[in-house]
Write a protein that holds these residues in place. Sequence first.
Motif, PDB file in Angstrom:
ATOM      1  N   ASN A   1       0.812  -1.218   0.000  1.00 52.06           N
ATOM      2  CA  ASN A   1       0.000   0.000   0.000  1.00 52.06           C
ATOM      3  C   ASN A   1       0.851   1.275   0.000  1.00 52.06           C
ATOM      4  OD1 ASN A   1      -2.312  -1.576   0.070  1.00 52.06           O
ATOM      5  ND2 ASN A   1      -2.381  -1.599   2.297  1.00 52.06           N
ATOM      6  N   LYS A   2       2.159   1.092  -0.134  1.00 51.14           N
ATOM      7  CA  LYS A   2       3.105   2.214  -0.147  1.00 51.14           C
ATOM      8  C   LYS A   2       2.981   3.093   1.101  1.00 51.14           C
ATOM      9  CE  LYS A   2       3.609   2.337  -5.188  1.00 51.14           C
ATOM     10  NZ  LYS A   2       4.036   0.985  -5.182  1.00 51.14           N
ATOM     11  N   GLN A   3       2.743   2.444   2.234  1.00 55.48           N
ATOM     12  CA  GLN A   3       2.713   3.132   3.529  1.00 55.48           C
ATOM     13  C   GLN A   3       4.084   2.968   4.177  1.00 55.48           C
ATOM     14  OE1 GLN A   3      -0.609   0.883   5.133  1.00 55.48           O
ATOM     15  NE2 GLN A   3      -1.924   2.679   4.982  1.00 55.48           N
ATOM     16  N   THR A   4       5.065   3.637   3.590  1.00 51.51           N
ATOM     17  CA  THR A   4       6.461   3.449   3.995  1.00 51.51           C
ATOM     18  C   THR A   4       7.113   4.802   4.279  1.00 51.51           C
ATOM     19  OG1 THR A   4       7.091   3.397   1.657  1.00 51.51           O
ATOM     20  CG2 THR A   4       6.743   1.269   2.722  1.00 51.51           C
ATOM     21  N   GLY A   5       6.537   5.517   5.215  1.00 52.30           N
ATOM     22  CA  GLY A   5       7.025   6.846   5.541  1.00 52.30           C
ATOM     23  C   GLY A   5       8.455   6.882   6.052  1.00 52.30           C
ATOM     24  N   TRP A   6       8.958   5.750   6.520  1.00 50.89           N
ATOM     25  CA  TRP A   6      10.334   5.667   7.022  1.00 50.89           C
ATOM     26  C   TRP A   6      11.345   5.581   5.893  1.00 50.89           C
ATOM     27  CZ3 TRP A   6       6.780   1.702   7.083  1.00 50.89           C
ATOM     28  CH2 TRP A   6       7.075   0.625   6.271  1.00 50.89           C
ATOM     29  N   ASP A   7      10.888   5.270   4.685  1.00 52.48           N
ATOM     30  CA  ASP A   7      11.790   4.998   3.563  1.00 52.48           C
ATOM     31  C   ASP A   7      12.414   6.300   3.067  1.00 52.48           C
ATOM     32  OD1 ASP A   7      12.873   4.447   0.977  1.00 52.48           O
ATOM     33  OD2 ASP A   7      11.683   2.622   0.926  1.00 52.48           O
ATOM     34  N   THR A   8      13.732   6.403   3.184  1.00 53.87           N
ATOM     35  CA  THR A   8      14.440   7.636   2.809  1.00 53.87           C
ATOM     36  C   THR A   8      14.882   7.660   1.341  1.00 53.87           C
ATOM     37  OG1 THR A   8      16.532   6.677   3.546  1.00 53.87           O
ATOM     38  CG2 THR A   8      15.277   7.967   5.162  1.00 53.87           C
ATOM     39  N   GLN A   9      14.657   6.578   0.610  1.00 54.99           N
ATOM     40  CA  GLN A   9      15.000   6.479  -0.818  1.00 54.99           C
ATOM     41  C   GLN A   9      16.497   6.377  -1.079  1.00 54.99           C
ATOM     42  OE1 GLN A   9      12.395   6.238  -3.217  1.00 54.99           O
ATOM     43  NE2 GLN A   9      11.211   6.073  -1.335  1.00 54.99           N
ATOM     44  N   SER A  10      17.303   6.409  -0.040  1.00 51.19           N
ATOM     45  CA  SER A  10      18.753   6.265  -0.205  1.00 51.19           C
ATOM     46  C   SER A  10      19.373   6.035   1.174  1.00 51.19           C
ATOM     47  CB  SER A  10      19.368   7.509  -0.854  1.00 51.19           C
ATOM     48  OG  SER A  10      19.236   8.619   0.008  1.00 51.19           O
ATOM     49  N   ILE A  11      20.651   5.706   1.180  1.00 51.87           N
ATOM     50  CA  ILE A  11      21.362   5.539   2.445  1.00 51.87           C
ATOM     51  C   ILE A  11      21.391   6.878   3.177  1.00 51.87           C
ATOM     52  CG2 ILE A  11      23.625   5.940   1.390  1.00 51.87           C
ATOM     53  CD1 ILE A  11      24.757   3.865   3.365  1.00 51.87           C
ATOM     54  N   THR A  12      21.289   6.842   4.503  1.00 47.75           N
ATOM     55  CA  THR A  12      21.328   8.091   5.267  1.00 47.75           C
ATOM     56  C   THR A  12      22.775   8.461   5.601  1.00 47.75           C
ATOM     57  OG1 THR A  12      21.037   6.976   7.395  1.00 47.75           O
ATOM     58  CG2 THR A  12      19.032   7.699   6.243  1.00 47.75           C
ATOM     59  N   THR A  13      22.982   9.735   5.856  1.00 45.34           N
ATOM     60  CA  THR A  13      24.327  10.276   6.054  1.00 45.34           C
ATOM     61  C   THR A  13      25.101   9.604   7.195  1.00 45.34           C
ATOM     62  OG1 THR A  13      23.355  12.370   5.379  1.00 45.34           O
ATOM     63  CG2 THR A  13      25.611  12.438   6.163  1.00 45.34           C
ATOM     64  N   PRO A  14      24.499   9.390   8.384  1.00 50.21           N
ATOM     65  CA  PRO A  14      25.295   8.801   9.462  1.00 50.21           C
ATOM     66  C   PRO A  14      25.854   7.416   9.109  1.00 50.21           C
ATOM     67  CG  PRO A  14      23.307   9.785  10.360  1.00 50.21           C
ATOM     68  CD  PRO A  14      23.165   9.809   8.867  1.00 50.21           C
ATOM     69  N   LEU A  15      25.048   6.596   8.443  1.00 46.12           N
ATOM     70  CA  LEU A  15      25.540   5.250   8.105  1.00 46.12           C
ATOM     71  C   LEU A  15      26.548   5.306   6.957  1.00 46.12           C
ATOM     72  CD1 LEU A  15      22.353   3.108   8.645  1.00 46.12           C
ATOM     73  CD2 LEU A  15      24.450   3.106   9.993  1.00 46.12           C
ATOM     74  N   LYS A  16      26.316   6.138   5.974  1.00 42.61           N
ATOM     75  CA  LYS A  16      27.298   6.274   4.886  1.00 42.61           C
ATOM     76  C   LYS A  16      28.644   6.710   5.454  1.00 42.61           C
ATOM     77  CE  LYS A  16      28.289   8.567   0.511  1.00 42.61           C
ATOM     78  NZ  LYS A  16      29.662   8.930   0.874  1.00 42.61           N
ATOM     79  N   THR A  17      28.625   7.683   6.364  1.00 46.65           N
ATOM     80  CA  THR A  17      29.865   8.176   6.975  1.00 46.65           C
ATOM     81  C   THR A  17      30.570   7.047   7.730  1.00 46.65           C
ATOM     82  OG1 THR A  17      28.919  10.382   7.167  1.00 46.65           O
ATOM     83  CG2 THR A  17      30.810   9.891   8.572  1.00 46.65           C
ATOM     84  N   TYR A  18      29.812   6.246   8.449  1.00 41.78           N
ATOM     85  CA  TYR A  18      30.407   5.112   9.175  1.00 41.78           C
ATOM     86  C   TYR A  18      30.973   4.080   8.197  1.00 41.78           C
ATOM     87  CZ  TYR A  18      30.991   0.999  12.046  1.00 41.78           C
ATOM     88  OH  TYR A  18      31.527  -0.111  12.648  1.00 41.78           O
ATOM     89  N   PHE A  19      30.211   3.717   7.195  1.00 41.20           N
ATOM     90  CA  PHE A  19      30.664   2.712   6.225  1.00 41.20           C
ATOM     91  C   PHE A  19      31.930   3.158   5.500  1.00 41.20           C
ATOM     92  CE2 PHE A  19      25.986   1.270   5.567  1.00 41.20           C
ATOM     93  CZ  PHE A  19      26.016   0.571   6.758  1.00 41.20           C
TER      94      PHE A  19
END
Length: 195
Positions: free
Chosen positions: A16-34
Amino acid sequence: MKQDFNANYWQQRYQNKQTGWDTQSITTPLKTYFDQLTNKELRILIPGCGNAYEAEYLFEQGFTHVYVADVAPAPLEHFAGRVPDFPKDHLLLQNFFDLKGEYDLIIEQTFFCALDPDLRAAYARKCAVLLVSGGKLVGLLFDTTFTQDGPPFGGSADEYKKYFEPYFKFIHFERAYNSITPRQGRELFINLQKK
């Protein structure tokens, strides 16, 4: 009657596309850690992975032992279509609490807040079981309360500490400085090492 946040519930949310948490991409804190990880051989688990942008990013960076788990088939199917070279046997259609295996790193990104809060202590314990000695649980937890009924379910650093202290040393457990704009000031970045 209490809502059962089971596979059917999450599958319907995705359909139903009820995915308000979905950021469409990796978030900055995790990218920085990775971006500071050098060992591409780490066995990494992302539970409650959803559309798994974190796994996509790690895979693109040459991490070959990334596993994603979700109870709903829809996000895993979507991910497999988006990242066709990702190993199919690393897509785990399973309940987190039934997972087996040993991992060096577990990534937390909006899974903890999707669980019924009654399961938080069990989540911390299960992460410890799945991690090798010295393994890490790294990611983000909401440090806020929500006005609407969850999921997502909010909470506070003080509450969360009591779940993790029995199993983990706290390397980092502070407000994230580089959250994405909608979550600015409302996230904790955690880096916890299994005792």
